[in-house]
Design an enzyme around this catalytic site. Structure first.
Site, PDB file in Angstrom:
ATOM      1  CB  SER A   1     -24.631   8.392 -28.221  1.00 45.03           C
ATOM      2  OG  SER A   1     -25.070   9.311 -29.214  1.00 45.03           O
TER       3      SER A   1
ATOM      4  CG  HIS B   1     -21.538  10.511 -32.079  1.00 44.16           C
ATOM      5  ND1 HIS B   1     -21.276   9.197 -32.378  1.00 44.16           N
ATOM      6  CD2 HIS B   1     -22.595  10.477 -31.212  1.00 44.16           C
ATOM      7  CE1 HIS B   1     -22.131   8.402 -31.738  1.00 44.16           C
ATOM      8  NE2 HIS B   1     -22.943   9.168 -31.026  1.00 44.16           N
TER       9      HIS B   1
ATOM     10  CG  ASP C   1     -19.001   7.487 -33.671  1.00 43.68           C
ATOM     11  OD1 ASP C   1     -19.148   7.027 -32.532  1.00 43.68           O
ATOM     12  OD2 ASP C   1     -19.434   8.602 -34.027  1.00 43.68           O
TER      13      ASP C   1
END
Length: 204
Positions: free
Chosen positions: A77, A117, A146
């Protein structure tokens, strides 16, 4: 009688003997017996290795301020910045988080695993209180934010969910962790092999 004792190494160093037909007969040397004391010594060595690893980990926790100072990237990701198997080094600085920071967070649920992230939005409620913020994150390689990864009813992260900010990384080194995570049997076999190696190892 003395010759027999010498042959078995019980009386001085055994020496080669010459038989009647002129051949050399090597003495019989008894094989050393492994004692319980030897196994206990090796078990203590194993325990010391484990304790040393735990002490090093706790030292990193104190030094970085993060409960997980080292993590492994488990997904793609964050590509192309970080790839699956990269090892990340974290710290938890005494400053407010900012948009653009790459963080590792955990929402605290039982099945949750740390996620790395980037922060895309920050709402500060009190400039003087770095803990009083709401954070939104997103993977660089993901289309959306998210929110779908947060627990039901949660739309923002708080700073308490952030384990640390990424300060460095090593590429690919964590692939062994991923293999053991995907195939637990490999992990147990490796741990058992290392334990047997230490316990059954001979002292030089």
């Amino acid at each position: 009688m003395l010759d027999v004792l010498r042959r078995f190494g019980l009386l001085g160093a055994p020496t080669d003997e010459v038989t009647a037909d002129g051949t050399c007969e090597h003495p019989i040397v008894p094989r050393p017996q492994t004692t319980k004391r030897h196994y206990l010594h090796q078990a203590i060595n194993l325990a010391m290795i484990v304790c040393s690893a735990l002490m090093i980990w706790q030292g990193l926790v104190v030094a970085t301020g993060s409960e997980s100072p080292i993590v492994v990237v488990l997904s793609g990701s964050m590509e192309p910045g970080f790839y699956r198997g990269d090892i990340l080094f974290l710290n938890r600085p005494e400053r407010a988080v900012e948009v653009g920071d790459i963080v590792v967070y955990n929402t605290g649920t039982k099945a949750d695993i740390p996620i790395v992230h980037r922060i895309t939005r920050v709402h500060k409620h009190d400039e003087a209180d770095i803990e009083d913020v709401h954070i939104l994150t997103k993977g660089d390689n993901n289309y959306g934010d998210d929110i779908s990864l947060y627990p039901r009813g949660m739309y923002w992260l708080q700073r308490k969910h952030v384990l640390g900010t990424v300060r460095g990384f090593l590429p690919v080194v964590g692939m062994a962790t991923i293999v053991m995570n995907d195939y637990p049997a490999v992990k147990y076999v490796l741990i058992g092999f290392l334990a047997l190696t230490v316990i059954l190892g001979k002292d030089e």
